[in-house]
Design an enzyme around this catalytic site. Structure first.
Site, PDB file in Angstrom:
ATOM      1  N   ASN A  10       0.837  -1.188   0.000  1.00 28.90           N
ATOM      2  CA  ASN A  10       0.000   0.000   0.000  1.00 28.90           C
ATOM      3  C   ASN A  10       0.884   1.255   0.000  1.00 28.90           C
ATOM      4  OD1 ASN A  10      -1.534   2.191   0.980  1.00 28.90           O
ATOM      5  ND2 ASN A  10      -2.969   0.787   1.984  1.00 28.90           N
ATOM      6  N   ASP A  72       0.026  -4.884  11.543  1.00 34.51           N
ATOM      7  CA  ASP A  72      -1.284  -5.514  11.403  1.00 34.51           C
ATOM      8  C   ASP A  72      -2.227  -4.712  12.277  1.00 34.51           C
ATOM      9  OD1 ASP A  72      -2.840  -7.685  10.259  1.00 34.51           O
ATOM     10  OD2 ASP A  72      -3.192  -8.256  12.330  1.00 34.51           O
TER      11      ASP A  72
HETATM   12  P1  IMP Z   1      -4.261  -3.610   8.009  1.00 35.19           P
HETATM   13  O1  IMP Z   1      -3.900  -4.761   8.854  1.00 35.19           O
HETATM   14  O2  IMP Z   1      -3.456  -2.374   8.329  1.00 35.19           O
HETATM   15  O3  IMP Z   1      -4.351  -3.897   6.556  1.00 35.19           O
HETATM   16  O4  IMP Z   1      -5.730  -3.137   8.463  1.00 35.19           O
HETATM   17  C1  IMP Z   1      -6.816  -4.003   8.438  1.00 35.19           C
HETATM   18  C2  IMP Z   1      -8.082  -3.215   8.259  1.00 35.19           C
HETATM   19  O5  IMP Z   1      -8.362  -2.442   9.435  1.00 35.19           O
HETATM   20  C3  IMP Z   1      -8.039  -2.197   7.127  1.00 35.19           C
HETATM   21  O6  IMP Z   1      -8.365  -2.767   5.897  1.00 35.19           O
HETATM   22  C4  IMP Z   1      -9.097  -1.198   7.559  1.00 35.19           C
HETATM   23  O7  IMP Z   1     -10.379  -1.648   7.189  1.00 35.19           O
HETATM   24  C5  IMP Z   1      -8.990  -1.236   9.082  1.00 35.19           C
HETATM   25  N1  IMP Z   1      -8.127  -0.136   9.544  1.00 35.19           N
HETATM   26  C6  IMP Z   1      -6.864  -0.241  10.013  1.00 35.19           C
HETATM   27  N2  IMP Z   1      -6.370   0.985  10.327  1.00 35.19           N
HETATM   28  C7  IMP Z   1      -7.347   1.862  10.011  1.00 35.19           C
HETATM   29  C8  IMP Z   1      -7.432   3.284  10.091  1.00 35.19           C
HETATM   30  O8  IMP Z   1      -6.500   4.007  10.487  1.00 35.19           O
HETATM   31  N3  IMP Z   1      -8.593   3.817   9.679  1.00 35.19           N
HETATM   32  C9  IMP Z   1      -9.638   3.083   9.224  1.00 35.19           C
HETATM   33  N4  IMP Z   1      -9.611   1.769   9.107  1.00 35.19           N
HETATM   34  C10 IMP Z   1      -8.473   1.142   9.510  1.00 35.19           C
END
Ligand code: IMP
Length: 201
Positions: A10, A72
């Site tokens: 990302n 994560d």
């Molecule tokens: P990842 O593990 O960082 O990919 O986050 C998993 C999921 O948590 C993301 O796809 C979002 O849906 C949600 N998420 C994580 N951090 C945020 C944030 O700062 N704002 C909004 N949604 C979040």
């Protein structure tokens, strides 16, 4: 300067990480920068954010031979027993849009009064060194699930995550202000301190 490889595809997240870690003595790069086209698929099989972050950082460290960092994160809604939690990235199905996922949470909380809509964002960050040494840190951000989506900044659940201290959702905050108080911002600053401490030892 040594490299620190960030395990993310990302671009937005990479930019955010570079901004927050601007004062650490490392060149921050992505897996793409080392090996363009390299597509690492990592199963998030851990039971906790910490385990998942460590699985990702270990894998990237193994493949690149460089110090590697992975995160994560997830959303925990207290009224729903912490759902979606560690499953947040898969919540609502692979194809669901952010807006559909927000609607799903709102539907699950239909009729639940504001005071009972407490929630938090959690972020774990793992750093793995080529020798196997590692550390994991965690940041959290407490708020409430708003009654409706508001704001257009950020991503994911930001439009429905309301911070009473600021009187707005995280999607209504400007990004710099969000970094100062967000789960990821807090975890990244803890990781930066630990990285610097270990470099100076
Ligand atoms: P990842 O593990 O960082 O990919 O986050 C998993 C999921 O948590 C993301 O796809 C979002 O849906 C949600 N998420 C994580 N951090 C945020 C944030 O700062 N704002 C909004 N949604 C979040």
């Amino acid at each position: 300067m040594r490299n620190l490889v960030i395990a993310t595809k990302n671009r937005g997240k990479l930019r955010e990480i570079k901004e927050i870690l601007s004062d650490i003595p490392f060149s921050i790069i992505s897996v793409e920068d080392i090996n363009p086209g390299m597509d690492i698929v990592i199963e998030e099989t851990g039971k906790t954010y910490e385990e998942n972050a460590l699985i990702k950082a270990r894998k990237v460290c193994e493949l690149t031979g460089e110090i590697s960092m992975a995160d994560d994160s997830g959303l925990e809604v207290f009224y729903l027993g912490g759902t979606p939690g560690v499953h947040t990235s898969r919540f609502g199905g692979e194809k669901a849009t952010d807006s559909e996922k927000n609607q799903k949470i709102l539907k699950m909380l239909e009729g639940v009064p504001f005071e009972e809509r407490k929630a938090r964002f959690v972020c774990a960050i793992a750093v793995v060194y080529p020798g196997g040494e590692h550390f994991v840190v965690r940041g959290t951000c407490n708020g409430y699930i708003n009654l409706k989506p508001e704001g257009s900044h950020g991503f994911g659940y930001d439009p429905i995550f309301y911070l009473p201290e600021y009187g707005m959702t995280t999607a209504q905050m400007n990004p710099e202000d969000k970094h100062k108080i967000s789960h990821r911002g807090k975890a990244l600053r803890l990781a930066a301190e630990e990285l610097k401490k270990r470099e100076s030892e």
